[in-house]
Motif scaffolding. Structure first.
Motif, mmCIF file in Angstrom:
data_model
loop_
_atom_site.group_PDB
_atom_site.id
_atom_site.type_symbol
_atom_site.label_atom_id
_atom_site.label_comp_id
_atom_site.label_asym_id
_atom_site.label_seq_id
_atom_site.Cartn_x
_atom_site.Cartn_y
_atom_site.Cartn_z
ATOM 1 N N MET A 1 0.852 -1.169 0.000
ATOM 2 C CA MET A 1 0.000 0.000 0.000
ATOM 3 C C MET A 1 0.901 1.236 0.000
ATOM 4 O O MET A 1 2.008 1.221 0.509
ATOM 5 N N ASP A 2 0.406 2.293 -0.536
ATOM 6 C CA ASP A 2 1.139 3.546 -0.640
ATOM 7 C C ASP A 2 1.413 4.120 0.760
ATOM 8 O O ASP A 2 0.504 4.195 1.588
ATOM 9 N N PRO A 3 2.644 4.524 1.055
ATOM 10 C CA PRO A 3 2.948 5.083 2.390
ATOM 11 C C PRO A 3 2.114 6.333 2.702
ATOM 12 O O PRO A 3 1.720 6.539 3.853
ATOM 13 N N PHE A 4 1.842 7.166 1.703
ATOM 14 C CA PHE A 4 1.034 8.359 1.938
ATOM 15 C C PHE A 4 -0.380 7.967 2.383
ATOM 16 O O PHE A 4 -0.944 8.582 3.293
ATOM 17 N N ALA A 5 -0.927 6.933 1.761
ATOM 18 C CA ALA A 5 -2.265 6.475 2.132
ATOM 19 C C ALA A 5 -2.265 5.936 3.555
ATOM 20 O O ALA A 5 -3.226 6.154 4.311
ATOM 21 N N LEU A 6 -1.205 5.224 3.938
ATOM 22 C CA LEU A 6 -1.133 4.712 5.307
ATOM 23 C C LEU A 6 -1.061 5.848 6.322
ATOM 24 O O LEU A 6 -1.693 5.785 7.380
ATOM 25 N N ILE A 7 -0.282 6.911 6.003
ATOM 26 C CA ILE A 7 -0.188 8.064 6.906
ATOM 27 C C ILE A 7 -1.545 8.743 7.048
ATOM 28 O O ILE A 7 -1.959 9.118 8.147
ATOM 29 N N MET A 8 -2.275 8.880 5.927
ATOM 30 C CA MET A 8 -3.591 9.497 5.984
ATOM 31 C C MET A 8 -4.569 8.634 6.793
ATOM 32 O O MET A 8 -5.386 9.156 7.544
ATOM 33 N N LEU A 9 -4.471 7.324 6.631
ATOM 34 C CA LEU A 9 -5.342 6.433 7.369
ATOM 35 C C LEU A 9 -5.095 6.545 8.867
ATOM 36 O O LEU A 9 -6.030 6.620 9.668
ATOM 37 N N VAL A 10 -3.825 6.598 9.257
ATOM 38 C CA VAL A 10 -3.490 6.730 10.674
ATOM 39 C C VAL A 10 -3.943 8.079 11.209
ATOM 40 O O VAL A 10 -4.377 8.197 12.353
ATOM 41 N N ALA A 11 -3.886 9.119 10.397
ATOM 42 C CA ALA A 11 -4.273 10.460 10.842
ATOM 43 C C ALA A 11 -5.768 10.564 11.116
ATOM 44 O O ALA A 11 -6.181 11.313 12.002
ATOM 45 N N VAL A 12 -6.594 9.840 10.375
ATOM 46 C CA VAL A 12 -8.040 9.968 10.549
ATOM 47 C C VAL A 12 -8.664 8.784 11.277
ATOM 48 O O VAL A 12 -9.850 8.806 11.563
ATOM 49 N N ALA A 13 -7.899 7.765 11.576
ATOM 50 C CA ALA A 13 -8.444 6.582 12.240
ATOM 51 C C ALA A 13 -8.773 6.877 13.698
ATOM 52 O O ALA A 13 -8.109 7.689 14.348
ATOM 53 N N VAL A 14 -9.786 6.232 14.200
ATOM 54 C CA VAL A 14 -10.200 6.384 15.593
ATOM 55 C C VAL A 14 -10.219 4.995 16.212
ATOM 56 O O VAL A 14 -10.737 4.049 15.634
ATOM 57 N N GLU A 15 -9.638 4.888 17.404
ATOM 58 C CA GLU A 15 -9.609 3.597 18.076
ATOM 59 C C GLU A 15 -11.022 3.199 18.493
ATOM 60 O O GLU A 15 -11.875 4.056 18.750
ATOM 61 N N PRO A 16 -11.295 1.904 18.587
ATOM 62 C CA PRO A 16 -12.633 1.450 18.988
ATOM 63 C C PRO A 16 -13.002 1.980 20.374
ATOM 64 O O PRO A 16 -12.207 1.953 21.301
ATOM 65 N N GLY A 17 -14.204 2.488 20.482
ATOM 66 C CA GLY A 17 -14.688 3.004 21.752
ATOM 67 C C GLY A 17 -14.358 4.457 22.013
ATOM 68 O O GLY A 17 -14.877 5.056 22.948
#
Length: 104
Positions: A1-17
């Protein structure tokens, strides 16, 4: 997967709960809503009724084909299919007629 996409995913991801960041208008909730289906039992019963109807029609069609597709077999198939449809409609709560009373 593209590193930029992974960085964006981590930036907007929210942990469960965890609560998401509030970006909506003031006094409006932007939290995700999990819908509760209150008619789930009815919907599952209707689906089971439909599946039983389809299986019965398939069996009736197979019997018609085994009988040689004669005009007599066709008449028997139509009669049996009509009975199966009648049972299907009467077993479905949304297809039941609503009794009305007309006063003159």
């Amino acid at each position: 997967m593209d590193p930029f996409a992974l960085i964006m995913l981590v930036a907007v991801a929210v942990e469960p709960g965890e609560r998401v960041i509030e970006h909506t208008q003031p006094y409006h909730s932007g939290q995700p809503v999990v819908r509760v289906f209150e008619r789930r039992d009815i919907d599952e019963a209707r689906e089971a009724n439909w599946n039983a109807y389809v299986v019965e029609l398939d069996e009736l069609w197979a019997d018609y084909r085994e009988a040689g597709s004669s005009p007599r077999a066709w008449r028997l198939y139509k009669r049996a299919a009509l009975d199966a449809k009648r049972r299907f409609v009467y077993n479905d709560p949304y297809f039941l007629p609503i009794p009305t009373r007309f006063d003159d």
